[in-house]
Design an enzyme around this catalytic site. Structure first.
Site, PDB file in Angstrom:
ATOM      1  N   ASP A   1       0.819  -1.226   0.000  1.00  0.00           N
ATOM      2  CA  ASP A   1       0.000   0.000   0.000  1.00  0.00           C
ATOM      3  C   ASP A   1       0.847   1.267   0.000  1.00  0.00           C
ATOM      4  O   ASP A   1       2.009   1.242   0.401  1.00  0.00           O
ATOM      5  CB  ASP A   1      -0.932   0.010   1.223  1.00  0.00           C
ATOM      6  CG  ASP A   1      -0.147  -0.027   2.520  1.00  0.00           C
ATOM      7  OD1 ASP A   1       0.873  -0.774   2.581  1.00  0.00           O
ATOM      8  OD2 ASP A   1      -0.529   0.661   3.475  1.00  0.00           O
ATOM      9  N   GLU A   2       0.221   2.328  -0.446  1.00  0.00           N
ATOM     10  CA  GLU A   2       0.739   3.687  -0.307  1.00  0.00           C
ATOM     11  C   GLU A   2       2.200   3.849  -0.697  1.00  0.00           C
ATOM     12  O   GLU A   2       2.991   4.401   0.051  1.00  0.00           O
ATOM     13  CB  GLU A   2       0.582   4.170   1.148  1.00  0.00           C
ATOM     14  CG  GLU A   2      -0.854   4.270   1.608  1.00  0.00           C
ATOM     15  CD  GLU A   2      -0.948   4.914   2.983  1.00  0.00           C
ATOM     16  OE1 GLU A   2      -1.623   5.933   3.125  1.00  0.00           O
ATOM     17  OE2 GLU A   2      -0.338   4.363   3.943  1.00  0.00           O
ATOM     18  N   VAL A   3       2.559   3.385  -1.889  1.00  0.00           N
ATOM     19  CA  VAL A   3       3.941   3.566  -2.330  1.00  0.00           C
ATOM     20  C   VAL A   3       4.077   4.938  -2.978  1.00  0.00           C
ATOM     21  O   VAL A   3       3.347   5.271  -3.902  1.00  0.00           O
ATOM     22  CB  VAL A   3       4.333   2.459  -3.322  1.00  0.00           C
ATOM     23  CG1 VAL A   3       5.784   2.636  -3.746  1.00  0.00           C
ATOM     24  CG2 VAL A   3       4.116   1.091  -2.694  1.00  0.00           C
TER      25      VAL A   3
END
EC number: 3.2.1.52
Lengths: 548, 548
Positions: B341-343
């Site tokens: 997630d959330e790279v």
């Protein structure tokens, strides 16, 4: 214990959550001075010390990088020769014991010396609205001197002293050369607990008093009874708790419990102001005192339910007189909170006797006049018995009717437009307490302490004289969703924001970003002292909470 | 112990937070039947019994007003003759011990009998995604019979049994005649703890597992590492925690700690699914594993800061392969959460080697393709080593790139439009976990459990086949503002709302007003069992929290 007394790094200021250090020799300054050494700072890559601040920030704090070491094996507190308080002073002897354990948790003896000198005695009295809480603390090589006018000021100074001591990585105790001149901005720095919506066990209250003292709060506003339950065990009217408490034995405060709270508070320089809120918020009173509440009517007959206290009958005022007499006897403080908020008029309106009374008194259809009539009578009852009594009432009483005895203190609780209310009330010459922006039972996601910190209690339109009528403020922890399971983490460190606003110089403490690392450090200190204070944000403390 | 077996009041339904009772003789019914006796109820003014419900609500619950008494001096658990599990079954022997103390906290022996019969053994195994948790419980005069297919089902039945026992005002223990047929609605009922943003001491985790079992949660999603700290002490890469934990000794989970968590969970029928989130959320990994993270560039030179895991170099995949090998060895569950997630792409974009790699791979400027390439490779690493491994990834991986191995489970965390996401993911044939509406680290004032309760995980546009792909959901307690000081009151009873949605029949449990008194009672039961569960609203429990 390794001491470095000559050459050291000095902390000047905290910028953007990072500690920035500057290299200086025997150089002193204050927390509020601008960063002068920014260029130098980049060069200095090793920052050997962290800030060891005081929360709330003292009025004047000059801290040197020179540090002296304290050896717990030989440390001692002592009374100065000229001190009015000497060994045998209950408040300070107990404070020495308490603060020794706080400062040196693992030791039974210490080295170094804190000499304490108090100008006036009064060790066996109670703190009051006029108590002088100022103190001067001077820490130099070999010893520290703490001077205060009263024992209450000495307590504040001991608290600051305890926050200045720190351990290095080898476990040695240090304190930096420090000069503090300190006094509170406001005389009334309160915290409200609500023990009616949920019962709070005695030790939850005592623990809260401990944490209050760490933050220099000085008034415990005990909202002891309300609609849901009546846990106060009255000497005069034992049925109030017998029938009105959640449980007549397990969910009450006995006289002995109340004494314990008052004494625990006294030892920490904290006043206990009880609130017996009427005429509304009294459903639980009705159970043990038949005839006190107004019977509500429906379709011309009593519905079986009850409304506020019945303000039309003599027995009500006789009851209130007896109850207030007891309250003033039990609680030593000269302030009593008489409530007066959120009175619903529907039940009064339904009752034919009340309507008849209204007609007789010439109130027309204006029930705010009836409420004012009741509150004036009750305030009068309080002051007749003992002229020293000061009543606090919620803002509603003023909003309805401005003819209130001049020495009555008004408390603002309604969130919207509290600045305008501050103007109006002080213009009318009343002393005022601000609580509206500090209802911290209200929670939201994230760092909501910043809102509390941004509050400026004297930022309203009015003269200098008016501003002086703001005597302080209160953090309120109402009990709808709070009991002993979540009280402490919800209170701390969130209440610390208001504590600093009420104690410290506002100009030096308005920036929440600068306060953040200091508050983070203070929160870890609260944890170390056994207060289950929740985190402000991602991170860790050396001593984590371990009391599950 | 006084028993009344012939004539009794029976609870039919809870209406508007009040218990309403009807007078009936040997009459049975279910919780879901409509109120038929409203007129009668008004007449019956004495309501002798309170409801003794089960949370989460069993699929079928027939409860009679007939009650038998249990004498703690002579009560016993026993294995049925036909039971595959017999004395010596680790899971159930321990459960008998545990539930005896829960049911009879003040006694060491009991009367009455619960006979337990399990169809298959497996006492020494671990619960998994296919575990049958169904059970039938029949309580009649003299004895109770609990039948289940597996020991895990037996644990669920014991929990329900323990909630059915109650004490009257004289302290006697009773249980009503009861028939329960029960099974979970969803196989995956998870709770996420984040031990990276704040370290949670071992006992905080164990306590959470206890409370999870009381609410029939069955998966502990251990978000064990993240940006702020790496508390997992790896056998293969000890520097990860040596350098990446908040403290290398006090703020880590040793192998022995991890074992203890897994065993504590197993004994309660709870799976432990670890999450090693990458390529983002890995700042703490970089400290102990130089070369793993992408060096960020500024003005053509490395800036000194690092971004996500570097997906362009072989050493990254060798490291991940070794780490996953260890994870699969240490954690017995066949599921591993791989994050994704959330790279943030800014650092990758700044790095010339990464840009070169993008070009070589034909990804153009689309960094989502690079992230997908990395995640596919890591998922593949997981399944190559052991074909039974199932990967869970956060929704981002699917959102970026739909070409993910079909057996990968997708977890939805983004709050907006999760219904549309459920549609798309299940249409693509993936199994899905719903967490978005259950991020209960987010708090607001008041009864926010009602929002969790209103969630309908299968209410999205799709075929019956698609709906079956929703295998369950997770309550998430992210750690930005949570550590051991406030974890428990923030989790409980708020998480119970999702527990009921995930276990019980949705049609019978959609009305939060009906659930309120049941949840209030269950919260008091949690308190009695030592779980610091916060109040839902004004009121009290017989056993208040006393653990300050």
């Amino acid at each position: 214990c390794r001491c470095f007394l000559t050459l050291y790094f000095k902390i000047i200021m905290i910028v953007l959550c990072n500690y920035i250090c500057s290299f200086s020799m025997a150089h002193t300054g204050t927390h509020s001075q601008p960063v002068r050494s920014c260029l130098l700072l980049v060069v200095v890559s090793v920052c050997v010390q962290q800030v060891h601040g005081v929360w709330p920030l003292p009025q004047q704090l000059h801290q040197s990088a020179d540090r002296g070491c304290l050896s717990p094996q030989r440390f001692s507190f002592t009374y100065g020769r000229d001190s009015a308080a000497q060994t045998g002073c209950s408040v300070l002897d107990a404070a020495f014991k308490r603060y020794f354990s706080i400062i040196f948790p693992d030791f039974t003896k210490g080295s170094g010396l804190l000499m304490l000198s108090v100008k006036t005695g009064g060790c066996d009295g109670y703190p009051d609205e006029d108590s002088d809480e100022s103190y001067n603390l001077s820490v130099s090589e070999g010893q520290a001197v703490l001077r205060s006018v009263t024992v209450w000021g000495a307590l504040r100074g001991l608290e600051s002293f305890s926050q200045l001591v720190y351990q290095d990585d080898y476990g040695s105790y240090f304190i930096n050369k420090t000069e503090i001149v300190d006094f509170p901005r406001f005389a009334f720095r309160g915290l409200l607990l609500d023990t009616s919506r949920h019962y709070l066990p005695l030790h939850a209250i005592l623990k809260t008093l401990d944490a209050m003292a760490y933050s220099k709060f000085n008034v415990f506003h005990w909202h002891i009874v309300d609609d849901p339950s009546f846990p106060y065990q009255s000497r005069t009217f034992p049925d109030l708790s017998n029938k009105g408490a959640f449980h007549p034995f397990t969910h009450i405060y006995t006289q002995s419990d109340v004494m314990r709270v008052i004494e625990h508070a006294r030892m920490r320089g904290i006043r206990v102001v009880p609130e017996f809120d009427s005429p509304g918020h009294t459903q639980s009173w009705g159970k043990g005192q038949p005839g006190l509440l107004t019977p509500c009517y429906k379709g011309g007959v009593p519905s079986g339910s009850f409304g506020p206290v019945d303000p039309t009958i003599d027995t009500t005022y006789k009851f209130m007189e007896s109850l207030l007499k007891e309250v003033k006897f039990v609680f030593p403080d000269s302030y009593v909170h008489l409530g007066g908020d959120e009175v619903s008029f529907a039940c009064w309106q339904s009752n034919p006797n009340v309507r008849k009374f209204m007609e007789k008194m010439g109130f027309g259809k204006d029930f705010t006049k009836l409420e004012s009539f009741y509150m004036e009578s009750v305030i009068l009852l309080g002051s007749i018995q003992d002229s020293k009594i000061t009543s606090i009432v919620w803002q509603d009483v003023f909003d309805y009717h401005e003819r209130i005895p001049q020495d009555t203190v008004l408390e603002i609780w309604k969130g919207e437009k509290y600045q305008a209310e501050l103007s109006r009330m002080t213009q009318a010459g009343h002393r005022v307490l601000l609580s509206a922006p500090w209802y911290i039972n209200h929670i939201s996601y994230g760092q909501d302490w910043r809102n509390s910190y941004a509050v400026q209690p004297q930022n309203f339109s009015g003269t200098e004289e008016q501003k002086k009528l703001v005597i302080g403020g209160e953090v309120a922890m109402w009990g709808e969703y709070v009991d002993a399971t979540n009280l402490t983490p919800r209170l701390w460190p969130r209440a610390c924001a208001a504590a600093e606003r009420l104690w410290s110089n506002e100009e030096k403490t308005l920036n929440a970003d600068l306060a953040f690392p200091r508050l983070e450090e203070f929160r870890c200190e609260l944890l170390r002292r056994g207060i289950q204070a929740e985190p402000l944000f991602v991170g860790h403390c050396k001593h984590e909470y371990d009391g599950l």
